[in-house]
Design an enzyme around this catalytic site. Sequence first.
Site, mmCIF file in Angstrom:
data_model
loop_
_atom_site.group_PDB
_atom_site.id
_atom_site.type_symbol
_atom_site.label_atom_id
_atom_site.label_comp_id
_atom_site.label_asym_id
_atom_site.label_seq_id
_atom_site.Cartn_x
_atom_site.Cartn_y
_atom_site.Cartn_z
ATOM 1 N N THR A 13 0.820 -1.212 0.000
ATOM 2 C CA THR A 13 0.000 0.000 0.000
ATOM 3 C C THR A 13 0.854 1.261 0.000
ATOM 4 O O THR A 13 0.683 2.150 -0.840
ATOM 5 C CB THR A 13 -0.934 0.003 1.221
ATOM 6 O OG1 THR A 13 -1.781 -1.141 1.164
ATOM 7 C CG2 THR A 13 -1.791 1.254 1.244
ATOM 8 N N ILE A 136 -0.089 13.575 7.900
ATOM 9 C CA ILE A 136 0.017 14.773 8.740
ATOM 10 C C ILE A 136 1.501 15.024 9.052
ATOM 11 O O ILE A 136 2.167 14.153 9.607
ATOM 12 C CB ILE A 136 -0.752 14.590 10.060
ATOM 13 C CG1 ILE A 136 -2.219 14.244 9.791
ATOM 14 C CG2 ILE A 136 -0.639 15.841 10.921
ATOM 15 C CD1 ILE A 136 -2.998 13.866 11.038
ATOM 16 N N GLY A 187 -12.740 -2.599 5.403
ATOM 17 C CA GLY A 187 -11.327 -2.417 5.114
ATOM 18 C C GLY A 187 -10.600 -1.450 6.024
ATOM 19 O O GLY A 187 -9.428 -1.120 5.788
ATOM 20 N N LYS A 205 3.824 5.092 17.797
ATOM 21 C CA LYS A 205 3.860 6.463 17.273
ATOM 22 C C LYS A 205 4.098 7.469 18.390
ATOM 23 O O LYS A 205 4.881 8.417 18.234
ATOM 24 C CB LYS A 205 2.548 6.764 16.542
ATOM 25 C CG LYS A 205 2.304 5.876 15.333
ATOM 26 C CD LYS A 205 0.874 5.992 14.836
ATOM 27 C CE LYS A 205 0.603 5.048 13.676
ATOM 28 N NZ LYS A 205 -0.828 5.036 13.277
#
Length: 436
Positions: A13, A136, A187, A205
């Site tokens: 992806t 972002i 999904g 993160k």
Amino acid sequence: MKPIKLGLLGLGTVGYGAFQVLARNQEEIQRRAGRGIEITKVAVRNVERAKGLVGHAAVVTGDPFEVVNDPAIDVVVETIGGYDLTKELVLKAIENGKHVVTANKALLAVYGNEIFAAARKANVMVAFEAAVAGGIPIIKALREGLTANRIQWIAGIINGTTNFILSEMRDKGIDFDVALADAQRLGYAEADPTFDIEGVDAAHKLTLMSAIAFGVPVQFDRAYVEGITQLSALDIKYAEELGYRIKLLGITRRAENGIELRVHPTLIPAKRLIANVEGAMNAVLVQGDAVGATLYYGKGAGAEPTASAVVADIVDVTRLQTADPEHRVPHLAFQHDSLSDTPVLPIDEVTTSYYLRLRVVDRAGVMAELTRILADLNISIDALLQKESREGEHQTDIIILTHQTLEKHINSAIAKIEAMDTVLSKVTRIRMEALS
């Protein structure tokens, strides 16, 4: 100047998204970078499929070490994910003098200190904007845009899967299992969603943002991590009645005796902007001493939003690769020899407010005993809600909101409350943040 040559590890992806963005915006990117940028070699498991995707634009190989050992490649772009193989590949690329761009938050949260040290020794850059909050640009904001500030705290919705599930639970009044199944069908959630729903992805993160904000090494092993699997539609409903929304937040805060590093469901006042971030979107709220509160909002995942961050890093590396290493922005914003040893606080030493829900026998004296237990531990009640008993029932739900107190005190109170013979359930405890 001759073009920068990239080696791409993975064409899933994110990898294919980066390939497409580079191809589509090639002219614009070259104008910004000052020279051409070309993906010349791609390493994948399914070579035939990859050849169909990239055509003659790049050489395709099934051996990722062909990429990291190729002397013609200037920058290795890692989009494989995972730990062991990627760590070996990234360290080998660094050893070979190649800059690295990665979207792999798990790798850097666990092995970042070792990887950054190796990169510093080899005078190469490791860029990782895409590792946190997708498109972002929060890493650049923390490393560069907010440099003048002493960061006080960060609170972020940094996992789109869990935010989608919580939004569905609130909007439709459904329980977690139903919302998760919907997220998988649409999904938004993986077949194995463990890292998302248990808060691990968000903690990876948050660990990186905390290190950059406070100038400390990455310390994922010290993060407190709690997911959303135990949340019920009832708690989301009660929170709404009290003027709150429940979000899975990553919170890192500078406290008097250390740094808070925690991921957990959190009640936020519904009037806060971040409380109204819905669906699979991400948002990060940063409080600096000079700038005040700044909010960063956007798509936290997906092919092209994440590819946007990957390509931005590639452009940065292209611009800076000839710069004196001492003049580059340090990986964790602070000079490596100035990193602090400020400890990460255990969750028991964290001070915040709490939402407590319990089911009790509906009779006189129960409320008095509850308030006495809290008072004995210096826990002050901010609000209290007692639901009406259903007709024919002799039990009811009580919801208590507390003022700020130490986690260890609330744990002691919960133990004493659960020992009461009039309490019919485990106490549901959710932390609260005013974010102001």
